[in-house]
Design a protein around this motif. Structure first.
Motif, PDB file in Angstrom:
ATOM      1  N   ARG A 166       0.796  -1.132   0.244  1.00 23.81           N
ATOM      2  CA  ARG A 166       0.103  -0.016  -0.127  1.00 23.81           C
ATOM      3  C   ARG A 166       0.828   1.324  -0.195  1.00 23.81           C
ATOM      4  O   ARG A 166       2.085   0.941   0.373  1.00 23.81           O
ATOM      5  CB  ARG A 166      -1.018   0.006   1.347  1.00 23.81           C
ATOM      6  N   ASP A 167       0.308   2.393  -0.499  1.00 22.02           N
ATOM      7  CA  ASP A 167       1.056   3.628  -0.245  1.00 22.02           C
ATOM      8  C   ASP A 167       1.435   4.083   1.002  1.00 22.02           C
ATOM      9  O   ASP A 167       0.723   3.723   2.273  1.00 22.02           O
ATOM     10  CB  ASP A 167      -0.012   4.690  -1.011  1.00 22.02           C
ATOM     11  N   GLY A 168       2.580   4.409   1.157  1.00 23.37           N
ATOM     12  CA  GLY A 168       3.185   4.819   2.318  1.00 23.37           C
ATOM     13  C   GLY A 168       3.992   3.700   3.067  1.00 23.37           C
ATOM     14  O   GLY A 168       4.730   3.817   4.007  1.00 23.37           O
ATOM     15  N   ALA A 169       3.782   2.293   2.633  1.00 24.36           N
ATOM     16  CA  ALA A 169       4.839   1.432   3.409  1.00 24.36           C
ATOM     17  C   ALA A 169       6.206   1.624   3.042  1.00 24.36           C
ATOM     18  O   ALA A 169       6.929   0.934   3.763  1.00 24.36           O
ATOM     19  CB  ALA A 169       4.246   0.053   2.901  1.00 24.36           C
ATOM     20  N   GLY A 170       6.556   2.200   2.379  1.00 22.99           N
ATOM     21  CA  GLY A 170       8.024   2.479   1.892  1.00 22.99           C
ATOM     22  C   GLY A 170       8.590   3.165   3.000  1.00 22.99           C
ATOM     23  O   GLY A 170       9.916   3.298   3.322  1.00 22.99           O
ATOM     24  N   ALA A 171       7.585   4.049   4.059  1.00 23.38           N
ATOM     25  CA  ALA A 171       8.353   4.800   5.054  1.00 23.38           C
ATOM     26  C   ALA A 171       8.995   3.784   6.174  1.00 23.38           C
ATOM     27  O   ALA A 171       9.852   4.275   6.715  1.00 23.38           O
ATOM     28  CB  ALA A 171       7.123   5.307   5.763  1.00 23.38           C
ATOM     29  N   TYR A 172       8.589   2.403   6.069  1.00 22.82           N
ATOM     30  CA  TYR A 172       9.418   1.439   6.978  1.00 22.82           C
ATOM     31  C   TYR A 172      10.847   1.325   6.434  1.00 22.82           C
ATOM     32  O   TYR A 172      11.786   1.207   7.207  1.00 22.82           O
ATOM     33  CB  TYR A 172       8.722   0.140   6.886  1.00 22.82           C
ATOM     34  N   TRP A 173      11.283   1.318   5.321  1.00 18.80           N
ATOM     35  CA  TRP A 173      12.562   1.429   4.805  1.00 18.80           C
ATOM     36  C   TRP A 173      13.075   2.384   4.894  1.00 18.80           C
ATOM     37  O   TRP A 173      14.391   2.399   5.385  1.00 18.80           O
ATOM     38  CB  TRP A 173      12.515   0.811   3.318  1.00 18.80           C
ATOM     39  N   ARG A 174      12.494   3.266   4.760  1.00 21.76           N
ATOM     40  CA  ARG A 174      13.308   4.895   5.017  1.00 21.76           C
ATOM     41  C   ARG A 174      13.503   4.933   6.727  1.00 21.76           C
ATOM     42  O   ARG A 174      14.449   5.601   6.972  1.00 21.76           O
ATOM     43  CB  ARG A 174      12.291   5.975   4.757  1.00 21.76           C
TER      44      ARG A 174
ATOM     45  N   SER B  84      17.832   3.956  -6.674  1.00 23.74           N
ATOM     46  CA  SER B  84      18.540   5.100  -6.275  1.00 23.74           C
ATOM     47  C   SER B  84      18.167   5.646  -5.108  1.00 23.74           C
ATOM     48  O   SER B  84      17.244   5.150  -4.379  1.00 23.74           O
ATOM     49  CB  SER B  84      18.049   6.104  -7.428  1.00 23.74           C
ATOM     50  N   ARG B  85      18.631   6.618  -4.630  1.00 21.13           N
ATOM     51  CA  ARG B  85      18.380   7.409  -3.524  1.00 21.13           C
ATOM     52  C   ARG B  85      16.827   7.956  -3.418  1.00 21.13           C
ATOM     53  O   ARG B  85      16.256   7.900  -2.522  1.00 21.13           O
ATOM     54  CB  ARG B  85      19.400   8.740  -3.165  1.00 21.13           C
ATOM     55  N   ASP B  86      16.319   8.358  -4.694  1.00 19.24           N
ATOM     56  CA  ASP B  86      15.307   8.932  -4.710  1.00 19.24           C
ATOM     57  C   ASP B  86      14.132   7.614  -4.616  1.00 19.24           C
ATOM     58  O   ASP B  86      13.245   7.862  -4.008  1.00 19.24           O
ATOM     59  CB  ASP B  86      15.025   9.631  -6.249  1.00 19.24           C
ATOM     60  N   ASP B  87      14.585   6.514  -5.037  1.00 21.75           N
ATOM     61  CA  ASP B  87      13.817   5.333  -5.088  1.00 21.75           C
ATOM     62  C   ASP B  87      13.337   5.106  -3.463  1.00 21.75           C
ATOM     63  O   ASP B  87      12.461   4.761  -3.115  1.00 21.75           O
ATOM     64  CB  ASP B  87      14.203   4.059  -5.653  1.00 21.75           C
ATOM     65  N   LEU B  88      14.502   5.096  -2.726  1.00 26.75           N
ATOM     66  CA  LEU B  88      14.231   4.829  -1.359  1.00 26.75           C
ATOM     67  C   LEU B  88      13.617   6.326  -0.722  1.00 26.75           C
ATOM     68  O   LEU B  88      12.680   5.763   0.139  1.00 26.75           O
ATOM     69  CB  LEU B  88      15.698   4.886  -0.825  1.00 26.75           C
ATOM     70  N   ALA B  89      13.703   7.221  -1.067  1.00 26.57           N
ATOM     71  CA  ALA B  89      13.274   8.492  -0.344  1.00 26.57           C
ATOM     72  C   ALA B  89      11.926   8.611  -0.747  1.00 26.57           C
ATOM     73  O   ALA B  89      11.231   8.919   0.347  1.00 26.57           O
ATOM     74  CB  ALA B  89      14.180   9.543  -1.017  1.00 26.57           C
ATOM     75  N   SER B  90      11.228   8.302  -1.907  1.00 27.30           N
ATOM     76  CA  SER B  90       9.975   8.521  -2.175  1.00 27.30           C
ATOM     77  C   SER B  90       9.204   7.241  -2.515  1.00 27.30           C
ATOM     78  O   SER B  90       7.999   7.352  -2.834  1.00 27.30           O
ATOM     79  CB  SER B  90       9.865   9.478  -3.107  1.00 27.30           C
ATOM     80  N   GLY B  91       9.898   6.293  -2.899  1.00 26.83           N
ATOM     81  CA  GLY B  91       9.054   4.948  -3.352  1.00 26.83           C
ATOM     82  C   GLY B  91       8.909   3.893  -2.202  1.00 26.83           C
ATOM     83  O   GLY B  91       8.973   4.149  -1.018  1.00 26.83           O
ATOM     84  N   ASN B  92       8.516   2.785  -2.709  1.00 28.93           N
ATOM     85  CA  ASN B  92       8.309   1.739  -1.882  1.00 28.93           C
ATOM     86  C   ASN B  92       8.886   0.339  -2.321  1.00 28.93           C
ATOM     87  O   ASN B  92       8.689  -0.319  -3.153  1.00 28.93           O
ATOM     88  CB  ASN B  92       6.709   1.326  -1.920  1.00 28.93           C
ATOM     89  N   LEU B  93      10.107   0.054  -1.396  1.00 32.18           N
ATOM     90  CA  LEU B  93      10.869  -1.051  -1.794  1.00 32.18           C
ATOM     91  C   LEU B  93      10.181  -2.521  -1.957  1.00 32.18           C
ATOM     92  O   LEU B  93      10.642  -3.143  -2.563  1.00 32.18           O
ATOM     93  CB  LEU B  93      12.213  -1.036  -1.034  1.00 32.18           C
ATOM     94  N   PHE B  94       9.095  -2.382  -0.965  1.00 31.39           N
ATOM     95  CA  PHE B  94       8.335  -3.532  -1.197  1.00 31.39           C
ATOM     96  C   PHE B  94       7.815  -3.796  -2.676  1.00 31.39           C
ATOM     97  O   PHE B  94       7.621  -5.111  -3.098  1.00 31.39           O
ATOM     98  CB  PHE B  94       7.221  -3.618  -0.231  1.00 31.39           C
TER      99      PHE B  94
END
Length: 245
Positions: free
Chosen positions: A92-100, A181-191
């Motif tokens: 879901r949207d926002g789950a990338g926050a756990y990686w950040r 990329s750093r942008d992938d981590l900063a704004s995306g969801n690695l899941f």
């Protein structure tokens, strides 16, 4: 009465998660998270967690916990109950926050190592459904064994090139890797990125995941063989990393 309830909640968390010599129940981490939330909301302290972040906007909340086995072993976990990587909630949207949050939590590893290591020595790791010991989604931040770091960085996977086999066998398992990329981590969801792993068909349940820094980008590696716990790849206490450095 309220004070007694708080202390009881904290005590349960510590008993469940802090007794490293005893087999931990599979809900021990979730009990700790609940204790931390109660403590943060009532006495203004996240203890026994290092931090409780309630989140903001689309970014969900998380807790940072020091694992009972080593001071450098840091765990980042949601404030809501998510069993593990197989949950649809991770897409879901926002789950990338756990990686950040786990990426930012590398500072606790560095502090626990006395500042004698750099950020690039700390990796992030996630177990599959079959290899985890706790039924609460959590990402490990810890030093990786130097040989694992070297194996992941050796192939120099170019950004934007998709998944590539890692030439070295890591802990008797074959991994695929891709650059993010750093942008992938900063704004995306690695899941979501892991869900594109060949053969996965969007099913993350068997995926075991590693993330390491490699200069100006990151190497995301995953395997679906999932026979062995990610713990085998960690350099608890950063002892091997410090010796090599």
């Amino acid at each position: 009465m309220r004070r007694a309830a708080i202390l009881l909640s904290l005590g349960l968390g510590l008993l469940a998660f802090g007794a490293a010599a005893l087999p931990l129940p599979r809900d021990a981490l979730w009990l700790v998270v609940r204790s931390c939330i109660v403590a943060q909301n009532t006495i203004g302290s996240p203890f026994p967690c290092l931090k409780v972040d309630a989140g903001r906007g689309a970014e969900p909340g998380y807790a940072i916990v020091r694992a009972p086995d080593r001071s450098t072993h840091i765990i980042v976990t949601p404030l809501v109950h998510i069993a593990g990587v197989e949950s649809p909630k991770v897409l879901r949207d926002g789950a990338g926050a756990y990686w950040r949050a786990a990426f930012a939590a590398r500072r606790y590893v560095i502090e626990s190592a006395g500042g004698r290591i750099g950020e690039s020595a700390v990796g992030l790791a996630l177990n599959s459904m079959d290899t985890r010991s706790q039924d609460q989604l959590h990402i490990h931040a810890e030093c990786f064994r130097p040989d694992v770091m070297a194996a992941l960085r050796a192939d120099r996977v170019p950004p934007g090139s998709g998944w590539h086999p890692v030439r070295a066998v890591i802990d008797r398992e074959r991994y695929l890797a891709r650059a993010v990329s750093r942008d992938d981590l900063a704004s995306g969801n690695l899941f979501e990125v892991v869900a594109t792993l060949p053969g996965a068909g969007g099913d993350l349940s068997r995926s075991k995941v590693l993330l390491v820094e490699a200069g100006d980008h990151f190497i995301l590696a995953a395997t679906r063989s999932s026979r062995r716990s990610i713990e085998n790849l960690l350099d608890h206490g950063c002892s091997r990393t410090l010796k090599q450095g």
